[in-house]
Design a protein around this motif. Structure first.
Motif, PDB file in Angstrom:
ATOM      1  N   CYS A 350      -6.249  28.065 -15.276  1.00  0.00           N
ATOM      2  CA  CYS A 350      -6.301  26.945 -14.555  1.00  0.00           C
ATOM      3  C   CYS A 350      -7.130  26.126 -14.933  1.00  0.00           C
ATOM      4  O   CYS A 350      -8.638  26.623 -15.084  1.00  0.00           O
ATOM      5  CB  CYS A 350      -6.625  27.362 -13.061  1.00  0.00           C
ATOM      6  SG  CYS A 350      -5.169  28.853 -12.381  1.00  0.00           S
ATOM      7  N   SER A 351      -7.083  24.716 -14.903  1.00  0.00           N
ATOM      8  CA  SER A 351      -8.072  23.711 -15.452  1.00  0.00           C
ATOM      9  C   SER A 351      -9.199  23.748 -14.549  1.00  0.00           C
ATOM     10  O   SER A 351     -10.558  23.660 -15.097  1.00  0.00           O
ATOM     11  CB  SER A 351      -7.365  22.454 -15.570  1.00  0.00           C
ATOM     12  OG  SER A 351      -7.125  22.170 -14.350  1.00  0.00           O
ATOM     13  N   GLN A 352      -9.134  23.866 -13.350  1.00  0.00           N
ATOM     14  CA  GLN A 352     -10.222  23.704 -12.329  1.00  0.00           C
ATOM     15  C   GLN A 352     -11.516  24.659 -12.521  1.00  0.00           C
ATOM     16  O   GLN A 352     -12.321  24.691 -12.673  1.00  0.00           O
ATOM     17  CB  GLN A 352      -9.637  23.816 -10.967  1.00  0.00           C
ATOM     18  CG  GLN A 352      -8.706  22.763 -10.270  1.00  0.00           C
ATOM     19  CD  GLN A 352      -7.475  23.013 -10.386  1.00  0.00           C
ATOM     20  OE1 GLN A 352      -7.029  23.822 -11.434  1.00  0.00           O
ATOM     21  NE2 GLN A 352      -6.646  22.829  -9.565  1.00  0.00           N
ATOM     22  N   CYS A 353     -10.625  25.990 -12.809  1.00  0.00           N
ATOM     23  CA  CYS A 353     -11.527  27.117 -13.184  1.00  0.00           C
ATOM     24  C   CYS A 353     -11.987  26.975 -14.497  1.00  0.00           C
ATOM     25  O   CYS A 353     -13.204  27.267 -14.719  1.00  0.00           O
ATOM     26  CB  CYS A 353     -10.697  28.496 -13.020  1.00  0.00           C
ATOM     27  SG  CYS A 353     -11.722  29.991 -13.156  1.00  0.00           S
ATOM     28  N   ARG A 354     -11.200  26.934 -15.410  1.00  0.00           N
ATOM     29  CA  ARG A 354     -11.626  26.845 -16.968  1.00  0.00           C
ATOM     30  C   ARG A 354     -12.788  25.678 -17.277  1.00  0.00           C
ATOM     31  O   ARG A 354     -13.906  26.003 -17.770  1.00  0.00           O
ATOM     32  CB  ARG A 354     -10.273  26.745 -17.611  1.00  0.00           C
ATOM     33  CG  ARG A 354     -10.771  26.486 -19.292  1.00  0.00           C
ATOM     34  CD  ARG A 354      -9.391  26.043 -20.154  1.00  0.00           C
ATOM     35  NE  ARG A 354      -8.965  24.912 -19.731  1.00  0.00           N
ATOM     36  CZ  ARG A 354      -7.979  24.401 -19.376  1.00  0.00           C
ATOM     37  NH1 ARG A 354      -6.923  25.374 -18.769  1.00  0.00           N
ATOM     38  NH2 ARG A 354      -7.534  23.120 -19.010  1.00  0.00           N
ATOM     39  N   GLU A 355     -12.620  24.599 -16.521  1.00  0.00           N
ATOM     40  CA  GLU A 355     -13.392  23.368 -16.969  1.00  0.00           C
ATOM     41  C   GLU A 355     -14.911  23.613 -16.016  1.00  0.00           C
ATOM     42  O   GLU A 355     -15.769  23.287 -16.226  1.00  0.00           O
ATOM     43  CB  GLU A 355     -12.928  22.057 -16.849  1.00  0.00           C
ATOM     44  CG  GLU A 355     -11.604  21.881 -17.785  1.00  0.00           C
ATOM     45  CD  GLU A 355     -12.143  22.147 -19.313  1.00  0.00           C
ATOM     46  OE1 GLU A 355     -13.320  21.588 -19.601  1.00  0.00           O
ATOM     47  OE2 GLU A 355     -11.430  22.636 -19.972  1.00  0.00           O
ATOM     48  N   GLY A 356     -14.433  24.056 -14.494  1.00  0.00           N
ATOM     49  CA  GLY A 356     -15.507  23.763 -13.521  1.00  0.00           C
ATOM     50  C   GLY A 356     -16.500  24.698 -13.868  1.00  0.00           C
ATOM     51  O   GLY A 356     -17.609  24.769 -13.688  1.00  0.00           O
ATOM     52  N   TRP A 359     -18.714  23.797 -16.544  1.00  0.00           N
ATOM     53  CA  TRP A 359     -19.721  22.564 -16.113  1.00  0.00           C
ATOM     54  C   TRP A 359     -20.921  23.101 -15.122  1.00  0.00           C
ATOM     55  O   TRP A 359     -21.869  22.837 -15.195  1.00  0.00           O
ATOM     56  CB  TRP A 359     -18.635  21.580 -15.258  1.00  0.00           C
ATOM     57  CG  TRP A 359     -18.270  20.676 -16.010  1.00  0.00           C
ATOM     58  CD1 TRP A 359     -17.453  20.758 -17.195  1.00  0.00           C
ATOM     59  CD2 TRP A 359     -18.483  19.090 -15.960  1.00  0.00           C
ATOM     60  NE1 TRP A 359     -16.861  19.482 -17.876  1.00  0.00           N
ATOM     61  CE2 TRP A 359     -17.624  18.362 -17.146  1.00  0.00           C
ATOM     62  CE3 TRP A 359     -19.068  18.262 -15.087  1.00  0.00           C
ATOM     63  CZ2 TRP A 359     -17.682  17.061 -17.112  1.00  0.00           C
ATOM     64  CZ3 TRP A 359     -18.908  17.077 -15.173  1.00  0.00           C
ATOM     65  CH2 TRP A 359     -18.023  16.366 -16.415  1.00  0.00           C
ATOM     66  N   LEU A 360     -20.496  24.238 -14.438  1.00  0.00           N
ATOM     67  CA  LEU A 360     -21.461  24.649 -13.143  1.00  0.00           C
ATOM     68  C   LEU A 360     -22.760  25.221 -14.334  1.00  0.00           C
ATOM     69  O   LEU A 360     -23.596  25.072 -13.926  1.00  0.00           O
ATOM     70  CB  LEU A 360     -20.926  25.692 -12.321  1.00  0.00           C
ATOM     71  CG  LEU A 360     -19.872  25.133 -11.365  1.00  0.00           C
ATOM     72  CD1 LEU A 360     -19.258  26.220 -10.489  1.00  0.00           C
ATOM     73  CD2 LEU A 360     -20.628  23.921 -10.472  1.00  0.00           C
TER      74      LEU A 360
END
Length: 444
Positions: A350-356, A359-360
């Motif tokens: 999932c992009s939200q998880c992979r990228e998020g 970033w965090l």
């Protein structure tokens, strides 16, 4: 230390507690034997577990009896049925299941068989965390003993009930603690969680009805069947019945695993069980149920440890893995370590998880290094809200976002102080060339 009623750990300190002889000498397999010899029906077993109020101990707290009842009627669905036991204990701070598997593996086997009987399951798979070598060895030896004694396999104890149990060793992936990721791994695939629906009870292992239960959840089943639902409801609270295993770690005098009834306060556990905050320091913050449950400030220490009370305090009960931070701890550094963990463990679907998660981890790292900006704090909140809740296939994205939102909510001033000073306010060295990038490097 205050005495609390115990049953989960009553056998673990006996000499040879991991053997069949000691287990049977102390009521081991008596619940299974009673079920089979008195002719109890599977639906009767489910009814008792439902009536007991047992909730899953793996983190979600879902009612166990209800979960068992989701399995389809075998008269209408002839597919082979499976039980997967989640022993992939990978939530940071959590170590309760390991104690049960190492010291009382027969208790888990009996609980697994009772669940299998109730759901008319023909085969069960215990998925053990790869690093838990002793747990795996003890379970392997216990299964060999149980098979020789006619307790596992065909026509158990001379009855019509047949069920085999198999062990599977994980490879150290946090994502395989998610039930569908666990099933993918059991099938020999990459441990990528599956979109839901379909749910495991309808389409699980190899496309067949499957239920996934946590180790501690199943461990409760023999005690409930032996002592009754009313006895179980007499422990704990109305909505969270029975006892739970609390693993407390961090800045305490006596870290360990303790058995407690639901409803005892976090303060009682810290002071009565763990001996208080170490080195005569003060408590600053704590995670009530593992790193994914969200940091609470010391002012919440009188929160009762049960599902509803912890939720009302702004966190989650989770796996009851309490991680305590003293007044010298840097919550930004703690957040950086946690964010780095979830970044590493994301499967990337999932992009939200992979990228998020990436970033965090990067933002917390630069704030801790003294290179953060004030707008980074709001960016953390924006990112976390874009990651959770329920915006991805599984809950790993939520697990990274929840502690982020909690640390900004309760400790924004400390984040701002990092930015204002250009360094961690709890360290004296200035930022710049040669300065350690983290507490890990500072102590290396």
């Amino acid at each position: 230390m205050k005495a609390y009623p115990k049953y989960l750990l009553e056998r673990v300190n006996l000499p040879g507690s991991h053997t069949l002889a000691v287990s049977r000498a102390h009521a081991g397999y008596s619940a299974l034997e009673s079920i089979l010899k008195t002719g109890k029906k599977p639906e009767e077993v489910i009814a008792v577990v439902k009536d007991s109020g047992l909730r899953g101990r793996g983190g979600a707290g879902f009612p166990t009896g209800m979960k068992w009842s989701f399995m389809p009627d075998p008269a209408k669905d002839p597919r082979r049925r499976y039980l997967a036991v989640n022993a992939d204990e990978s939530e940071p701070g959590t170590c309760k299941d390991r104690v049960l598997m190492e010291r009382d593996p027969h208790g888990l086997i009996e609980g697994t068989l009772i669940a299998a009987f109730a759901m008319r399951v023909q085969a069960a798979y215990i998925y053990v965390r790869g690093e838990y070598r002793l747990s795996y060895q003890r379970l392997e030896l216990a299964l060999q003993e149980a098979r020789r004694a006619g307790l596992v396999g065909k026509n158990i104890l001379g009855s019509d009930f047949s069920c085999d149990i198999w062990l599977h060793k994980g490879a150290g992936a946090y994502i395989c603690g998610e039930e569908t990721g666990l099933m993918e791994s059991l099938e020999g695939k990459r441990g990528h969680p599956r979109p839901k629906p379909p749910f495991p009870a309808g389409f699980g292992l190899w496309g067949s009805p499957t239920t996934v239960n946590n180790v501690e959840t199943l461990f409760n089943a023999p005690f409930i069947m032996n002592r009754g639902a009313e006895w179980f409801r007499s422990l704990g609270t109305k909505a969270s019945t029975g006892n739970f295993l609390c693993g407390i770690s961090g800045h305490v005098e006596r870290p360990g695993v303790y058995e407690l009834p639901f409803g005892v306060t976090a303060r009682e556990i810290l002071e009565e069980c763990a001996g208080g905050v170490w080195k005569k320091r003060k408590l600053k913050a704590f995670f009530p149920g593992g790193s994914s449950t969200g940091l609470l400030p010391a002012s919440a220490i009188d929160t009762p440890m049960d599902h509803d009370s912890v939720k009302a305090a702004g966190s989650m009960f989770g796996t009851a893995a309490m991680i305590m931070l003293d007044e010298t701890a840097c919550v930004v550094e703690a957040s950086r370590v946690i964010a780095r963990f979830y970044d590493h463990e994301s499967c990337g679907q999932c992009s939200q998880c992979r990228e998020g998660t990436q970033w965090l981890a990067q933002i917390f790292a630069r704030i801790e290094r003294g290179q953060g900006k004030r707008e980074d704090i709001d960016l953390l909140v924006s990112l976390a809200r874009g990651m959770a809740p329920g915006k991805t296939i599984c809950a790993l994205s939520d697990a990274a976002a929840i502690p982020t939102l909690a640390v900004v909510k309760h400790f924004r001033a400390e984040l701002e102080e990092h930015v204002r000073l250009g360094r961690c306010p709890l360290r004296h060295e200035s930022s710049g060339p040669g300065a350690p990038a983290s507490m890990e490097e500072a102590h290396a």
